[in-house]
Design an enzyme around this catalytic site. Structure first.
Site, PDB file in Angstrom:
ATOM      1  N   GLY A 337       0.880  -1.345   0.044  1.00 58.55           N
ATOM      2  CA  GLY A 337       0.029   0.102  -0.091  1.00 58.55           C
ATOM      3  C   GLY A 337       0.809   1.268   0.167  1.00 58.55           C
ATOM      4  O   GLY A 337       1.930   1.250  -0.501  1.00 58.55           O
ATOM      5  N   GLY A 338       0.401   2.281   0.630  1.00 57.05           N
ATOM      6  CA  GLY A 338       1.058   3.433   0.858  1.00 57.05           C
ATOM      7  C   GLY A 338       2.372   3.478   1.307  1.00 57.05           C
ATOM      8  O   GLY A 338       3.459   4.233   1.113  1.00 57.05           O
ATOM      9  N   GLU A 361      23.471  -3.527 -19.943  1.00 54.15           N
ATOM     10  CA  GLU A 361      24.165  -4.749 -20.269  1.00 54.15           C
ATOM     11  C   GLU A 361      23.437  -5.486 -21.498  1.00 54.15           C
ATOM     12  O   GLU A 361      23.208  -6.532 -21.566  1.00 54.15           O
ATOM     13  CB  GLU A 361      24.061  -5.709 -19.106  1.00 54.15           C
ATOM     14  CG  GLU A 361      24.847  -5.266 -17.980  1.00 54.15           C
ATOM     15  CD  GLU A 361      26.167  -5.992 -17.328  1.00 54.15           C
ATOM     16  OE1 GLU A 361      26.373  -6.994 -17.524  1.00 54.15           O
ATOM     17  OE2 GLU A 361      26.816  -5.214 -16.507  1.00 54.15           O
TER      18      GLU A 361
HETATM   19  C1  LIG Z   1      22.799   3.374 -14.616  1.00 53.89           C
HETATM   20  C2  LIG Z   1      23.578   2.722 -16.036  1.00 53.89           C
HETATM   21  C3  LIG Z   1      24.715   2.417 -15.863  1.00 53.89           C
HETATM   22  C4  LIG Z   1      25.307   1.882 -16.967  1.00 53.89           C
HETATM   23  N1  LIG Z   1      26.656   1.167 -16.846  1.00 53.89           N
HETATM   24  C5  LIG Z   1      27.443   1.094 -18.016  1.00 53.89           C
HETATM   25  C6  LIG Z   1      28.761   0.663 -18.227  1.00 53.89           C
HETATM   26  O1  LIG Z   1      29.384   0.462 -16.828  1.00 53.89           O
HETATM   27  N2  LIG Z   1      29.378   0.488 -19.000  1.00 53.89           N
HETATM   28  C7  LIG Z   1      28.904   0.607 -20.410  1.00 53.89           C
HETATM   29  O2  LIG Z   1      29.451   0.484 -21.233  1.00 53.89           O
HETATM   30  N3  LIG Z   1      27.384   0.925 -20.524  1.00 53.89           N
HETATM   31  C8  LIG Z   1      26.672   1.098 -19.238  1.00 53.89           C
HETATM   32  N4  LIG Z   1      25.231   1.722 -19.425  1.00 53.89           N
HETATM   33  C9  LIG Z   1      25.044   2.018 -20.795  1.00 53.89           C
HETATM   34  C10 LIG Z   1      23.613   0.717 -20.885  1.00 53.89           C
HETATM   35  O3  LIG Z   1      24.553  -0.296 -21.456  1.00 53.89           O
HETATM   36  C11 LIG Z   1      23.001   1.369 -22.522  1.00 53.89           C
HETATM   37  O4  LIG Z   1      22.152   2.378 -22.014  1.00 53.89           O
HETATM   38  C12 LIG Z   1      22.154   0.546 -23.115  1.00 53.89           C
HETATM   39  O5  LIG Z   1      22.978  -0.177 -23.804  1.00 53.89           O
HETATM   40  C13 LIG Z   1      21.090   1.147 -24.286  1.00 53.89           C
HETATM   41  O6  LIG Z   1      21.972   1.928 -24.911  1.00 53.89           O
HETATM   42  P1  LIG Z   1      21.188   3.432 -24.953  1.00 53.89           P
HETATM   43  O7  LIG Z   1      20.925   4.284 -23.758  1.00 53.89           O
HETATM   44  O8  LIG Z   1      21.830   4.240 -26.022  1.00 53.89           O
HETATM   45  O9  LIG Z   1      19.810   3.334 -25.687  1.00 53.89           O
HETATM   46  P2  LIG Z   1      19.443   3.343 -27.421  1.00 53.89           P
HETATM   47  O10 LIG Z   1      20.322   2.133 -28.123  1.00 53.89           O
HETATM   48  O11 LIG Z   1      19.281   4.407 -28.028  1.00 53.89           O
HETATM   49  O12 LIG Z   1      18.068   2.417 -27.234  1.00 53.89           O
HETATM   50  C14 LIG Z   1      16.712   3.232 -27.028  1.00 53.89           C
HETATM   51  C15 LIG Z   1      15.930   2.213 -27.259  1.00 53.89           C
HETATM   52  O13 LIG Z   1      15.573   1.658 -28.467  1.00 53.89           O
HETATM   53  C16 LIG Z   1      15.559   0.195 -28.581  1.00 53.89           C
HETATM   54  N5  LIG Z   1      16.423  -0.484 -29.621  1.00 53.89           N
HETATM   55  C17 LIG Z   1      17.533   0.106 -30.061  1.00 53.89           C
HETATM   56  N6  LIG Z   1      17.747  -0.638 -31.065  1.00 53.89           N
HETATM   57  C18 LIG Z   1      16.906  -1.581 -31.296  1.00 53.89           C
HETATM   58  C19 LIG Z   1      16.674  -2.564 -32.448  1.00 53.89           C
HETATM   59  N7  LIG Z   1      17.660  -2.837 -33.283  1.00 53.89           N
HETATM   60  N8  LIG Z   1      15.592  -3.342 -32.248  1.00 53.89           N
HETATM   61  C20 LIG Z   1      14.643  -2.996 -31.089  1.00 53.89           C
HETATM   62  N9  LIG Z   1      14.961  -2.226 -30.247  1.00 53.89           N
HETATM   63  C21 LIG Z   1      16.050  -1.173 -30.268  1.00 53.89           C
HETATM   64  C22 LIG Z   1      16.365  -0.043 -27.202  1.00 53.89           C
HETATM   65  O14 LIG Z   1      15.876  -1.328 -26.481  1.00 53.89           O
HETATM   66  C23 LIG Z   1      15.779   1.214 -26.337  1.00 53.89           C
HETATM   67  O15 LIG Z   1      14.491   0.800 -25.693  1.00 53.89           O
HETATM   68  C24 LIG Z   1      24.535   1.969 -18.254  1.00 53.89           C
HETATM   69  C25 LIG Z   1      23.311   2.658 -18.166  1.00 53.89           C
HETATM   70  C26 LIG Z   1      22.822   2.893 -17.253  1.00 53.89           C
HETATM   71  C27 LIG Z   1      21.445   3.536 -17.238  1.00 53.89           C
END
Ligand SMILES: Cc1cc2nc3c(=O)[nH]c(=O)nc-3n(C[C@H](O)[C@H](O)[C@H](O)COP(=O)(O)OP(=O)(O)OC[C@H]3O[C@@H](n4cnc5c(N)ncnc54)[C@H](O)[C@@H]3O)c2cc1C
Length: 380
Positions: A337-338, A361
Site C-alpha cells: 500500500g502507501g 548490459e
Molecule cells: C545506470 C546505468 C549504468 C550503465 N553502466 C554502463 C557501463 O558501466 N558501461 C557501459 O558500457 N554502458 C553502461 N550503461 C549503458 C547501457 O548499457 C545502455 O544505456 C544500453 O545499452 C542502451 O543504450 P542507449 O541508452 O544508447 O539506448 P538506445 O540504444 O538508444 O535504445 C533506445 C531504445 O531503442 C531500443 N532499440 C535500439 N535498437 C533496437 C533494435 N535494433 N531493435 C529493437 N529495439 C531497439 C532499445 O532497446 C531502447 O528501448 C549504463 C546505463 C545506465 C542507465
C-alpha cells in the site's frame, strides 16, 4: 542441475550472511546519500567475491558461473546496486584474466581481485548504445602508443575506478575494427563528466569518461587488434547472468518483506495474508522467481560448459530474470500500500534499482534480437 552441492550451499550462505550483516542494514542510507560503499566492496573482495570466476594464480576464486549467480543473488538481497557494481568489476577483471597475456594478468589482476583497485567496463558512447559496434572512440597508433580520443557514456564506477577496460576503434567501421585497451586512472588526457542524477543505482557513480589525446602503451591492448568486440561481448555473457541474478535477489528480498508485512497488517478485520486474492498474487510472485532462477542456473551451466547456444541462453535468462524481478518488486510495492512508496520500508528502492536491469548490459529488446537472430539462423 537442480540440487546444489555442499560447496555451493556454503558459498551461498557466505554471501547471504555478508549481505545480511554488511549491506542490508545500510542500503537505504547509502541510496539516500549516494554513497559508493568501497570499504564494503573491499570486504567482499577479501572473501573472494571480486574475482569469482578468475583463475587462482592471480588471486581469483576459480569458481563457476553458476557459483557467481548464487553469490550475486544473495548479495543483491542486501542491495541490488551494490551487488551489480561488484558484478561489473568481476566482468572487467575476468576480461583481463581471460584475454590478457601473462604480463598483463600479473600487472593488473591481483590488485583487482583484492579490490585494492576497482575496474570499470567502457563500451557505450553517446551515439552508440544498443548498436555498440558503431562506437567511434578512436585509438590511432603512434609508435609504441595508441592516442585515444572520444567519449564513453553511462560508465559505472567512473571517476572512482583505477582501471578502465575500454573498447576503441583501431580499424574500419563495424565490429572487426574494434580493439580493447586497459587504461589506468591518472593517464594524462583522461577525465570524467558529472555524476549522473539517476532513478536508482544511487550507490554507485555513473559518469561519462572523456579521452583527449590519451597516450596508452600498445602493450595495454588485450588480444589482437580487431578482437575487441568479441572480447566485449564475451564479457557480457557472464555479466548478463549476474545482472539477472541481482534482479532475483532484489525481488526475493521485496517478496520476503511483503510476506512479513502482510502477516502484521490488518484490513477489514483480518490480516492481509488471509485474503485469497492476495495469497494468489504471492503464489504468482514466488512462481515467477523460481522459474527465472531455475532457468538462470541452466544458462549459467551452459556458459560453464561453453555450449554453442550459451550466448542465446544467457540473453534469454537476462531478459526473463530482469523482467520477472522488476514485476515482482513492483507487485511487492503495491502489496505494501502507501507504505511501499515510503523510503523507510526499502521496497521502493528495490523497484528503482531493478528498473535499470531491463536497460543495461544490452536492453531487453536487444536480448530478443540476439535470441531471434539465433532462431532464424537455425531455421535457415
Ligand atoms: C545506470 C546505468 C549504468 C550503465 N553502466 C554502463 C557501463 O558501466 N558501461 C557501459 O558500457 N554502458 C553502461 N550503461 C549503458 C547501457 O548499457 C545502455 O544505456 C544500453 O545499452 C542502451 O543504450 P542507449 O541508452 O544508447 O539506448 P538506445 O540504444 O538508444 O535504445 C533506445 C531504445 O531503442 C531500443 N532499440 C535500439 N535498437 C533496437 C533494435 N535494433 N531493435 C529493437 N529495439 C531497439 C532499445 O532497446 C531502447 O528501448 C549504463 C546505463 C545506465 C542507465
Amino acid at each position: 542441475m537442480f540440487t546444489l552441492t555442499e560447496d555451493q550451499i556454503a558459498i551461498r550462505e557466505m554471501a547471504r550472511d555478508f549481505a545480511n550483516a554488511e549491506i542490508a542494514p545500510f542500503a537505504v542510507e547509502w541510496d539516500e546519500k549516494k554513497h559508493f560503499p568501497v570499504d564494503t566492496l573491499r570486504a567482499a573482495a577479501a572473501l573472494g567475491m571480486a574475482g569469482i570466476y578468475v583463475q587462482d594464480d592471480v588471486g581469483g576464486s576459480g569458481l563457476s558461473r553458476l557459483d557467481a549467480a548464487l553469490i550475486f543473488e544473495q548479495l543483491a538481497t542486501g542491495c541490488p546496486g551494490t551487488a551489480a557494481f561488484l558484478s561489473i568489476h568481476n566482468m572487467a577483471t575476468w576480461m583481463i584474466d581471460r584475454f590478457g597475456d601473462e604480463d598483463q594478468r600479473n600487472t593488473w589482476v591481483p590488485r583487482l581481485t583484492s579490490m585494492e583497485h576497482i575496474a570499470s567496463y567502457c563500451l557505450t558512447e553517446p551515439g552508440a548504445g544498443s548498436d555498440a559496434a558503431a562506437l567511434k572512440t578512436k585509438a590511432v597508433r603512434d609508435g609504441e602508443y595508441y592516442v585515444v580520443d572520444g567519449q564513453k557514456q553511462f560508465i559505472s564506477g567512473a571517476g572512482a575506478s583505477d582501471i578502465y577496460v575500454v573498447m576503441v576503434r583501431t580499424g574500419g567501421d563495424g565490429p572487426k575494427g574494434i580493439s580493447t585497451l586497459v587504461i589506468e586512472a591518472g593517464t594524462p588526457g583522461l577525465s570524467f563528466g558529472a555524476n549522473e542524477k539517476k532513478m536508482g543505482w544511487n550507490v554507485q557513480p555513473t559518469r561519462a569518461v572523456i579521452f583527449e589525446g590519451v597516450r596508452v602503451p600498445v602493450q595495454n591492448r588485450l588480444g589482437a587488434e580487431g578482437d575487441g568486440f568479441k572480447i566485449a561481448m564475451s564479457g557480457l555473457d557472464g555479466g548478463r547472468l549476474n545482472i539477472g541474478a541481482c534482479s532475483l535477489g532484489g525481488a526475493q528480498a521485496a517478496l520476503d518483506k511483503t510476506l512479513a508485512y502482510m502477516r502484521e497488517r490488518k484490513a477489514f478485520g483480518q490480516r492481509l495474508d488471509a485474503f485469497q486474492a492476495l495469497q494468489f498474487r504471492l503464489a504468482d510472485m514466488a512462481t515467477e522467481l523460481e522459474v527465472a532462477r531455475t532457468f538462470l542456473w541452466r544458462a549459467a551451466a551452459a556458459l560453464d560448459a561453453k555450449t554453442p547456444d550459451a550466448t542465446q541462453l544467457c540473453a534469454m535468462a537476462k531478459r526473463f530474470a530482469t523482467d520477472a524481478g522488476f514485476n515482482v518488486a513492483n507487485e511487492a510495492l503495491q502489496l505494501h500500500g502507501g507504505y511501499g512508496y515510503l523510503a523507510d520500508y526499502g521496497v521502493e528502492k528495490i523497484v528503482r534499482d531493478l528498473r535499470v536491469h531491463q536497460i543495461l548490459e544490452g536492453t531487453n529488446e536487444i536480448m530478443r534480437l540476439i535470441i531471434s537472430r539465433a532462431l532464424i539462423a537455425q531455421g535457415n
